[in-house]
Design a protein around this motif. Structure first.
Motif, PDB file in Angstrom:
ATOM      1  N   VAL A   1       0.812  -1.222   0.000  1.00 10.94           N
ATOM      2  CA  VAL A   1       0.000   0.000   0.000  1.00 10.94           C
ATOM      3  C   VAL A   1       0.841   1.265   0.000  1.00 10.94           C
ATOM      4  N   LYS A   2       2.139   1.103   0.122  1.00  8.06           N
ATOM      5  CA  LYS A   2       3.029   2.269   0.209  1.00  8.06           C
ATOM      6  C   LYS A   2       2.878   3.137  -1.046  1.00  8.06           C
ATOM      7  N   GLY A   3       2.728   4.421  -0.818  1.00  3.94           N
ATOM      8  CA  GLY A   3       2.543   5.345  -1.933  1.00  3.94           C
ATOM      9  C   GLY A   3       1.099   5.549  -2.337  1.00  3.94           C
ATOM     10  N   ARG A   4       0.208   4.683  -1.854  1.00  6.60           N
ATOM     11  CA  ARG A   4      -1.220   4.808  -2.185  1.00  6.60           C
ATOM     12  C   ARG A   4      -2.058   5.155  -0.956  1.00  6.60           C
ATOM     13  N   PHE A   5      -1.674   4.642   0.206  1.00  5.96           N
ATOM     14  CA  PHE A   5      -2.426   4.852   1.438  1.00  5.96           C
ATOM     15  C   PHE A   5      -1.659   5.797   2.352  1.00  5.96           C
ATOM     16  N   THR A   6      -2.408   6.567   3.128  1.00  4.71           N
ATOM     17  CA  THR A   6      -1.803   7.472   4.107  1.00  4.71           C
ATOM     18  C   THR A   6      -2.557   7.357   5.422  1.00  4.71           C
ATOM     19  N   ILE A   7      -1.820   7.088   6.489  1.00  2.75           N
ATOM     20  CA  ILE A   7      -2.418   7.038   7.824  1.00  2.75           C
ATOM     21  C   ILE A   7      -2.124   8.352   8.535  1.00  2.75           C
ATOM     22  N   SER A   8      -3.101   8.830   9.274  1.00  2.00           N
ATOM     23  CA  SER A   8      -2.918  10.070  10.038  1.00  2.00           C
ATOM     24  C   SER A   8      -3.795   9.993  11.286  1.00  2.00           C
ATOM     25  N   ARG A   9      -3.560  10.899  12.203  1.00  2.00           N
ATOM     26  CA  ARG A   9      -4.360  10.914  13.430  1.00  2.00           C
ATOM     27  C   ARG A   9      -4.582  12.342  13.883  1.00  2.00           C
ATOM     28  N   ASP A  10      -5.698  12.527  14.563  1.00  2.00           N
ATOM     29  CA  ASP A  10      -6.029  13.798  15.178  1.00  2.00           C
ATOM     30  C   ASP A  10      -6.308  13.506  16.640  1.00  2.00           C
ATOM     31  N   ASN A  11      -5.340  13.739  17.485  1.00  2.00           N
ATOM     32  CA  ASN A  11      -5.498  13.392  18.896  1.00  2.00           C
ATOM     33  C   ASN A  11      -6.556  14.257  19.580  1.00  2.00           C
ATOM     34  N   ALA A  12      -6.783  15.451  19.075  1.00  2.00           N
ATOM     35  CA  ALA A  12      -7.822  16.300  19.658  1.00  2.00           C
ATOM     36  C   ALA A  12      -9.205  15.719  19.408  1.00  2.00           C
ATOM     37  N   LYS A  13      -9.349  14.959  18.317  1.00  2.00           N
ATOM     38  CA  LYS A  13     -10.636  14.346  17.978  1.00  2.00           C
ATOM     39  C   LYS A  13     -10.672  12.859  18.298  1.00  2.00           C
ATOM     40  N   ASN A  14      -9.586  12.336  18.868  1.00  4.25           N
ATOM     41  CA  ASN A  14      -9.523  10.900  19.169  1.00  4.25           C
ATOM     42  C   ASN A  14      -9.833  10.054  17.936  1.00  4.25           C
ATOM     43  N   THR A  15      -9.273  10.433  16.815  1.00  2.53           N
ATOM     44  CA  THR A  15      -9.600   9.760  15.563  1.00  2.53           C
ATOM     45  C   THR A  15      -8.333   9.484  14.759  1.00  2.53           C
ATOM     46  N   VAL A  16      -8.311   8.314  14.145  1.00  2.00           N
ATOM     47  CA  VAL A  16      -7.251   7.966  13.217  1.00  2.00           C
ATOM     48  C   VAL A  16      -7.897   7.720  11.859  1.00  2.00           C
ATOM     49  N   TYR A  17      -7.167   8.081  10.812  1.00  5.71           N
ATOM     50  CA  TYR A  17      -7.701   7.996   9.458  1.00  5.71           C
ATOM     51  C   TYR A  17      -6.808   7.124   8.580  1.00  5.71           C
ATOM     52  N   LEU A  18      -7.413   6.555   7.556  1.00  6.69           N
ATOM     53  CA  LEU A  18      -6.656   5.866   6.520  1.00  6.69           C
ATOM     54  C   LEU A  18      -7.184   6.358   5.180  1.00  6.69           C
ATOM     55  N   GLN A  19      -6.398   7.199   4.528  1.00  9.29           N
ATOM     56  CA  GLN A  19      -6.749   7.674   3.202  1.00  9.29           C
ATOM     57  C   GLN A  19      -6.230   6.674   2.185  1.00  9.29           C
ATOM     58  N   MET A  20      -7.130   6.150   1.383  1.00  6.14           N
ATOM     59  CA  MET A  20      -6.771   5.107   0.420  1.00  6.14           C
ATOM     60  C   MET A  20      -7.028   5.623  -0.991  1.00  6.14           C
ATOM     61  N   ASN A  21      -5.979   5.731  -1.769  1.00  8.14           N
ATOM     62  CA  ASN A  21      -6.076   6.208  -3.159  1.00  8.14           C
ATOM     63  C   ASN A  21      -5.661   5.100  -4.121  1.00  8.14           C
ATOM     64  N   SER A  22      -6.020   5.281  -5.377  1.00  6.25           N
ATOM     65  CA  SER A  22      -5.653   4.315  -6.420  1.00  6.25           C
ATOM     66  C   SER A  22      -5.991   2.891  -5.996  1.00  6.25           C
ATOM     67  N   LEU A  23      -7.196   2.714  -5.520  1.00  7.45           N
ATOM     68  CA  LEU A  23      -7.601   1.413  -4.996  1.00  7.45           C
ATOM     69  C   LEU A  23      -7.609   0.348  -6.073  1.00  7.45           C
ATOM     70  N   LYS A  24      -7.251  -0.854  -5.654  1.00 11.36           N
ATOM     71  CA  LYS A  24      -7.183  -2.015  -6.543  1.00 11.36           C
ATOM     72  C   LYS A  24      -8.125  -3.098  -6.026  1.00 11.36           C
ATOM     73  N   PRO A  25      -8.568  -3.991  -6.887  1.00 11.76           N
ATOM     74  CA  PRO A  25      -9.430  -5.087  -6.412  1.00 11.76           C
ATOM     75  C   PRO A  25      -8.793  -5.890  -5.283  1.00 11.76           C
ATOM     76  N   GLU A  26      -7.480  -6.011  -5.289  1.00 14.38           N
ATOM     77  CA  GLU A  26      -6.817  -6.765  -4.217  1.00 14.38           C
ATOM     78  C   GLU A  26      -6.811  -6.031  -2.884  1.00 14.38           C
ATOM     79  N   ASP A  27      -7.287  -4.805  -2.848  1.00  6.83           N
ATOM     80  CA  ASP A  27      -7.467  -4.095  -1.574  1.00  6.83           C
ATOM     81  C   ASP A  27      -8.787  -4.475  -0.898  1.00  6.83           C
ATOM     82  N   THR A  28      -9.611  -5.249  -1.572  1.00  7.07           N
ATOM     83  CA  THR A  28     -10.874  -5.686  -0.999  1.00  7.07           C
ATOM     84  C   THR A  28     -10.629  -6.511   0.250  1.00  7.07           C
TER      85      THR A  28
END
Length: 121
Positions: free
Chosen positions: A64-91
């Protein structure tokens, strides 16, 4: 105690994007490493990405390197996973995880219930 609730999973066409969110409860969220693992039908659970408690260090599976980005917002107690250029094998079902340290596919202390991501051709 930390409770994790994922959201954002849905069906999308190949090449599309999705953002998964994981809302955490508990006052110690900001002190935990967070991550995402996934499990496709008939396959073993696999590490996707992780982020340390400060958010300054991130780790990705080669798939997933180069396609996915993980980030967090500690003020909101939330972590995110931005997924771009998705492929069928990401299912897969994507799980949010938390723990005192990055565990990759090892033992994370807390798990969410999972959210389904389906990528079609």
């Amino acid at each position: 105690q930390v409770q994790l609730v994922e959201s954002g999973g849905r069906s999308v066409q190949a090449g599309g994007s999705l953002r998964l969110s994981c809302a955490a409860s508990g006052r110690t969220f900001s002190s935990y490493a967070m991550g995402w693992l996934r499990q496709a039908p008939g396959k073993e659970r696999a590490f996707v990405a992780a982020i340390n408690w400060t958010g300054r260090s991130t780790y990705y599976a080669d798939t997933v390197k180069g396609r996915f980005t993980i980030s967090r917002d500690n003020a909101k107690n939330t972590v995110y996973l931005q997924m771009n250029s998705l492929k069928p094998e990401d299912t897969a079902v994507y799980y949010c995880v938390a723990g005192p340290r990055i565990a990759y596919t090892g033992s994370w202390d807390y798990w969410g219930q999972g959210t389904q991501v389906t990528v079609s051709i």
